[in-house]
Scaffold this active site. Structure first.
Site, PDB file in Angstrom:
ATOM      1  N   CYS A 178      46.405  12.906  39.917  1.00  0.00           N
ATOM      2  CA  CYS A 178      46.758  11.604  39.351  1.00  0.00           C
ATOM      3  C   CYS A 178      48.163  11.538  38.761  1.00  0.00           C
ATOM      4  O   CYS A 178      48.593  10.469  38.336  1.00  0.00           O
ATOM      5  CB  CYS A 178      45.755  11.220  38.276  1.00  0.00           C
ATOM      6  SG  CYS A 178      44.094  11.128  38.891  1.00  0.00           S
TER       7      CYS A 178
ATOM      8  N   HIS B  48      53.976  21.873  34.105  1.00  0.00           N
ATOM      9  CA  HIS B  48      52.901  22.408  34.944  1.00  0.00           C
ATOM     10  C   HIS B  48      52.202  23.525  34.178  1.00  0.00           C
ATOM     11  O   HIS B  48      52.835  24.490  33.782  1.00  0.00           O
ATOM     12  CB  HIS B  48      53.498  22.940  36.247  1.00  0.00           C
ATOM     13  CG  HIS B  48      52.509  22.971  37.373  1.00  0.00           C
ATOM     14  ND1 HIS B  48      51.263  23.547  37.260  1.00  0.00           N
ATOM     15  CD2 HIS B  48      52.581  22.468  38.633  1.00  0.00           C
ATOM     16  CE1 HIS B  48      50.615  23.396  38.405  1.00  0.00           C
ATOM     17  NE2 HIS B  48      51.384  22.749  39.254  1.00  0.00           N
TER      18      HIS B  48
ATOM     19  N   HIS C  59      55.936   0.507  24.293  1.00  0.00           N
ATOM     20  CA  HIS C  59      54.721   0.370  25.123  1.00  0.00           C
ATOM     21  C   HIS C  59      54.338   1.718  25.723  1.00  0.00           C
ATOM     22  O   HIS C  59      55.209   2.472  26.127  1.00  0.00           O
ATOM     23  CB  HIS C  59      54.951  -0.633  26.262  1.00  0.00           C
ATOM     24  CG  HIS C  59      55.602  -1.895  25.801  1.00  0.00           C
ATOM     25  ND1 HIS C  59      54.923  -2.865  25.124  1.00  0.00           N
ATOM     26  CD2 HIS C  59      56.884  -2.319  25.880  1.00  0.00           C
ATOM     27  CE1 HIS C  59      55.751  -3.847  24.819  1.00  0.00           C
ATOM     28  NE2 HIS C  59      56.950  -3.538  25.265  1.00  0.00           N
TER      29      HIS C  59
ATOM     30  N   HIS D 173      47.382   7.653  30.534  1.00  0.00           N
ATOM     31  CA  HIS D 173      46.563   8.015  31.700  1.00  0.00           C
ATOM     32  C   HIS D 173      45.134   7.460  31.603  1.00  0.00           C
ATOM     33  O   HIS D 173      44.414   7.720  30.640  1.00  0.00           O
ATOM     34  CB  HIS D 173      46.511   9.540  31.806  1.00  0.00           C
ATOM     35  CG  HIS D 173      45.799  10.031  33.009  1.00  0.00           C
ATOM     36  ND1 HIS D 173      46.402  10.094  34.236  1.00  0.00           N
ATOM     37  CD2 HIS D 173      44.541  10.474  33.195  1.00  0.00           C
ATOM     38  CE1 HIS D 173      45.543  10.565  35.115  1.00  0.00           C
ATOM     39  NE2 HIS D 173      44.394  10.799  34.507  1.00  0.00           N
TER      40      HIS D 173
ATOM     41  N   ASN E 184      39.439   4.400  37.726  1.00  0.00           N
ATOM     42  CA  ASN E 184      40.514   5.394  37.853  1.00  0.00           C
ATOM     43  C   ASN E 184      41.064   5.265  39.276  1.00  0.00           C
ATOM     44  O   ASN E 184      40.429   5.683  40.233  1.00  0.00           O
ATOM     45  CB  ASN E 184      39.954   6.796  37.598  1.00  0.00           C
ATOM     46  CG  ASN E 184      41.021   7.881  37.707  1.00  0.00           C
ATOM     47  OD1 ASN E 184      42.089   7.667  38.289  1.00  0.00           O
ATOM     48  ND2 ASN E 184      40.747   9.044  37.145  1.00  0.00           N
TER      49      ASN E 184
HETATM   50  C1  LIG Z   1      31.927  11.245  32.297  1.00  0.00           C
HETATM   51  C2  LIG Z   1      32.021  10.482  30.983  1.00  0.00           C
HETATM   52  C3  LIG Z   1      32.351   9.048  31.302  1.00  0.00           C
HETATM   53  C4  LIG Z   1      30.707  10.599  30.252  1.00  0.00           C
HETATM   54  O1  LIG Z   1      30.723   9.807  29.138  1.00  0.00           O
HETATM   55  P1  LIG Z   1      30.105  10.267  27.720  1.00  0.00           P
HETATM   56  O2  LIG Z   1      31.077  11.227  27.146  1.00  0.00           O
HETATM   57  O3  LIG Z   1      29.756   9.079  26.915  1.00  0.00           O
HETATM   58  O4  LIG Z   1      28.756  10.933  28.102  1.00  0.00           O
HETATM   59  P2  LIG Z   1      28.230  12.335  27.707  1.00  0.00           P
HETATM   60  O5  LIG Z   1      29.234  13.251  27.226  1.00  0.00           O
HETATM   61  O6  LIG Z   1      27.063  12.082  26.820  1.00  0.00           O
HETATM   62  O7  LIG Z   1      27.740  12.873  29.100  1.00  0.00           O
HETATM   63  C5  LIG Z   1      26.606  12.358  29.709  1.00  0.00           C
HETATM   64  C6  LIG Z   1      25.973  13.478  30.514  1.00  0.00           C
HETATM   65  O8  LIG Z   1      26.887  13.821  31.539  1.00  0.00           O
HETATM   66  C7  LIG Z   1      27.217  15.195  31.461  1.00  0.00           C
HETATM   67  N1  LIG Z   1      28.603  15.328  31.840  1.00  0.00           N
HETATM   68  C8  LIG Z   1      29.650  14.661  31.328  1.00  0.00           C
HETATM   69  N2  LIG Z   1      30.770  15.040  31.927  1.00  0.00           N
HETATM   70  C9  LIG Z   1      30.440  15.962  32.854  1.00  0.00           C
HETATM   71  C10 LIG Z   1      31.163  16.733  33.788  1.00  0.00           C
HETATM   72  N3  LIG Z   1      32.476  16.593  33.902  1.00  0.00           N
HETATM   73  N4  LIG Z   1      30.492  17.592  34.550  1.00  0.00           N
HETATM   74  C11 LIG Z   1      29.139  17.709  34.453  1.00  0.00           C
HETATM   75  N5  LIG Z   1      28.406  16.994  33.597  1.00  0.00           N
HETATM   76  C12 LIG Z   1      29.041  16.141  32.795  1.00  0.00           C
HETATM   77  C13 LIG Z   1      26.957  15.593  30.024  1.00  0.00           C
HETATM   78  O9  LIG Z   1      26.684  16.949  29.912  1.00  0.00           O
HETATM   79  C14 LIG Z   1      25.758  14.740  29.702  1.00  0.00           C
HETATM   80  O10 LIG Z   1      24.619  15.370  30.227  1.00  0.00           O
HETATM   81  P3  LIG Z   1      23.279  15.475  29.370  1.00  0.00           P
HETATM   82  O11 LIG Z   1      22.892  14.047  29.101  1.00  0.00           O
HETATM   83  O12 LIG Z   1      22.330  16.186  30.280  1.00  0.00           O
HETATM   84  O13 LIG Z   1      23.620  16.226  28.144  1.00  0.00           O
HETATM   85  C15 LIG Z   1      33.131  11.087  30.069  1.00  0.00           C
HETATM   86  O14 LIG Z   1      32.751  12.345  29.641  1.00  0.00           O
HETATM   87  C16 LIG Z   1      34.474  11.161  30.748  1.00  0.00           C
HETATM   88  O15 LIG Z   1      35.233  10.181  30.805  1.00  0.00           O
HETATM   89  N6  LIG Z   1      34.845  12.338  31.222  1.00  0.00           N
HETATM   90  C17 LIG Z   1      36.163  12.600  31.781  1.00  0.00           C
HETATM   91  C18 LIG Z   1      36.180  12.313  33.213  1.00  0.00           C
HETATM   92  C19 LIG Z   1      37.339  13.044  33.826  1.00  0.00           C
HETATM   93  O16 LIG Z   1      37.282  14.255  34.002  1.00  0.00           O
HETATM   94  N7  LIG Z   1      38.439  12.320  34.131  1.00  0.00           N
HETATM   95  C20 LIG Z   1      39.605  12.919  34.702  1.00  0.00           C
HETATM   96  C21 LIG Z   1      39.691  12.549  36.120  1.00  0.00           C
HETATM   97  S1  LIG Z   1      40.815  13.571  36.922  1.00  0.00           S
HETATM   98  C22 LIG Z   1      42.293  12.850  36.703  1.00  0.00           C
HETATM   99  O17 LIG Z   1      42.390  11.783  36.214  1.00  0.00           O
HETATM  100  C23 LIG Z   1      43.461  13.629  37.140  1.00  0.00           C
HETATM  101  C24 LIG Z   1      43.503  13.971  38.586  1.00  0.00           C
HETATM  102  O18 LIG Z   1      42.608  13.646  39.353  1.00  0.00           O
HETATM  103  O19 LIG Z   1      44.484  14.562  39.017  1.00  0.00           O
END
Ligand SMILES: CC(C)(COP(=O)(O)OP(=O)(O)OC[C@H]1O[C@@H](n2cnc3c(N)ncnc32)[C@H](O)[C@@H]1OP(=O)(O)O)[C@@H](O)C(=O)NCCC(=O)NCCSC(=O)CC(=O)O
Length: 481
Positions: free
Chosen positions: A213, A294, A377, A381, A414
């Site tokens: 990203c 990096h 502003h 991300h 995203n």
């Molecule tokens: C996924 C979410 C929306 C979940 O929201 P919440 O935090 O409210 O929920 P939560 O923490 O209670 O999680 C709900 C359930 O999902 C599980 N869970 C959450 N994230 C997980 C993951 N990454 N892998 C495996 N399981 C996961 C938790 O253990 C929990 O399970 P249980 O209920 O069993 O305990 C958030 O954690 C989030 O935004 N995560 C970041 C996503 C991410 O990685 N973005 C980056 C994209 S990459 C990028 O942008 C850069 C690129 O691509 O280059």
């Protein structure tokens, strides 16, 4: 401006020769004046005549410093304009569409269905982000054809719109940079554009992939470097920032890979950049700084977002839970490098003082400078709810400052590397950007990378006719979570 364009005609050696010649002429002139002036009438000149060597060295230093500054100062690079792709209304991926697709495709276990439902409902995405075309097919099968369709639709629509706004003839584009993280067809997407727009055979094309990203910021950085290294000739670089998620939809039961399905959505942005000083008055932004750090030398940072096969051989991109910690660490070290370039002196002194005091006290609480004094502003991300929250917490940003990121996630999901442009469009739709304002784009990418672009606005912004927020900005901000 005139002096600069005049100076840019000469090579540094010629400028140095000119400075010696000027110095010699000045010395001779001054010597002649001092010799013929009645010294009693002019005590200042008497003083100067007694310290000629000092005076000449002083003058020489000034001239050299001035020349060195003018020769080494990077040529300004401008963002003439940009366009964000907004797919058709019928590609909106509401909760019902997701649910329908997941059930009808019969590719997920019940446990995975429930997990995705839970994540989707907590993700901060609204009901209007766009899904790739194959989701709406009857066979629910992602094929190469649908992946090309997804990439092509976004790129051509955004570039067409951009070219019509900027009035730059196709023939003037000498560099094409396309970045698409997860989809790399052959010929490349950059070649697809060269073919579609029938660009000339001298066009330089670059196709970036696998950079996650942050590759939109990296592509802009690359374009700026190429434009600056292009010498005196005015150049135009078309930067297209896209993603094609069709072939990266994950059909399996690995939770970290299923999270990807829930938050990534369709998006594309095209930007036209130039070093042509004559276009400054038409340009929207001037690039002040770009910084890329990096953190991939660290194994956990490298593995935080990773494409792999699950235990059953299904390919997916795992977004590890550790990604949030990695992003925080990366950001901390990134802003240490960014701070001296952008912070006002007072803030920098305060930051230095706090850092020293913190180190002496060993209290382990790193001081975070107030970046609101450096930027009006911030395009933070939009990687996901937890990413936005982490940036906000770490940098002590108020909800107002993370509002565009949260709204972007809500409206478009995203969209990978193009998301910072959708955020810029949000600011413009809200008429918030004024001439002289500084805009910070901050992006994270697999690898693990943190990238910053710092822009200065060259005009009061208003909402362009193709602004992707055009039909919905009146409804925003909303409560995303
Ligand atoms: C996924 C979410 C929306 C979940 O929201 P919440 O935090 O409210 O929920 P939560 O923490 O209670 O999680 C709900 C359930 O999902 C599980 N869970 C959450 N994230 C997980 C993951 N990454 N892998 C495996 N399981 C996961 C938790 O253990 C929990 O399970 P249980 O209920 O069993 O305990 C958030 O954690 C989030 O935004 N995560 C970041 C996503 C991410 O990685 N973005 C980056 C994209 S990459 C990028 O942008 C850069 C690129 O691509 O280059």
């Amino acid at each position: 401006m005139k002096l600069k364009s005049l100076l840019s005609i000469f090579t540094p050696i010629q400028l140095l020769q000119a400075s010696f010649f000027t110095l010699l002429t000045l010395s001779l002139t001054l010597h002649a004046v001092l010799s013929f002036t009645p010294t009693l009438l002019n005590p200042h000149l008497l003083l100067l005549s007694q310290h000629k060597a000092l005076l000449f060295s002083f003058l020489y230093c000034i001239i050299l410093t001035l020349l060195a500054y003018l020769c080494t100062r990077p040529r300004p690079v401008y963002l003439l304009n940009y366009s964000c792709f907004k797919p058709d209304h019928d590609r909106k991926c509401s909760y019902e569409v997701c649910e329908y697709f997941v059930r009808r495709s019969k590719r997920f276990s019940e446990v995975s269905e429930n997990f995705m439902r839970g994540i989707y409902l907590k993700s901060g995405l609204g009901n209007e982000a766009y899904a790739p075309p194959f989701i709406f097919q009857t066979d629910y099968e992602a094929r190469l054809r649908s992946a090309v369709q997804e990439a092509e639709e976004g790129m051509i629509t955004a570039v067409d719109s951009l070219l019509s706004k900027t009035n730059v003839p196709i023939s003037m584009i000498d560099t094409v940079i396309v970045t698409c993280g997860m989809f790399t067809p052959s010929p490349s997407l950059a070649s697809l554009l060269v073919n579609h727009y029938k660009l000339g055979d001298s066009v330089k094309s670059y196709n970036l992939s696998g950079m996650g990203c942050s590759s939109g910021a990296a592509a802009v950085d690359l374009a700026a470097r190429l434009l600056r290294s292009g010498g005196k000739t005015a150049g135009y670089a078309l930067v297209v920032v896209t993603e094609s998620i069709s072939l990266n939809w994950y059909f399996g039961d690995d939770r970290s890979m299923l999270v990807t399905n829930c938050i990534f959505r369709v998006g594309c942005a095209a930007a036209l950049m130039t070093n042509d000083g004559a276009r400054r008055r038409d340009a929207k932004l001037e690039l002040l700084h770009s910084l890329r750090t990096h953190h991939g030398a660290d194994d956990s940072a490298y593995a935080a977002a990773y494409q792999a096969e699950d235990t059953h051989g299904n390919v997916g991109v795992a977004l590890k839970k550790d990604l949030i910690r990695v992003a925080g660490e990366g950001l901390r070290s990134h802003i240490k490098k960014l701070a001296p370039r952008v912070l006002p002196v007072v803030q920098m002194v305060n930051y230095g003082y706090r850092a020293v005091m913190g180190a002496l006290k060993k209290d382990g609480k790193p001081h975070v400078p107030d970046f609101t004094t450096a930027f009006e502003h911030m395009c933070v991300h939009t990687g996901g709810k937890a990413v936005i929250e982490t940036v906000g917490r770490l940098m002590r940003l108020s909800d107002d400052l993370t509002e565009p990121a949260r709204m972007c996630l809500h409206r478009f999901g995203n969209t990978s590397s193009s998301l910072v442009f959708y955020e810029l469009a949000y600011f413009e739709a809200k008429n918030r950007v004024k001439k002289g304002d500084r805009v910070w784009m901050l992006a994270f990418g697999t690898g693990f990378k943190v990238c910053s672009l710092v822009w200065k606005s060259l005009q009061d912004s208003c909402m362009d006719a193709d602004n992707p927020w055009m039909d919905c900005i009146h409804r925003y901000p909303v409560k995303a979570w």
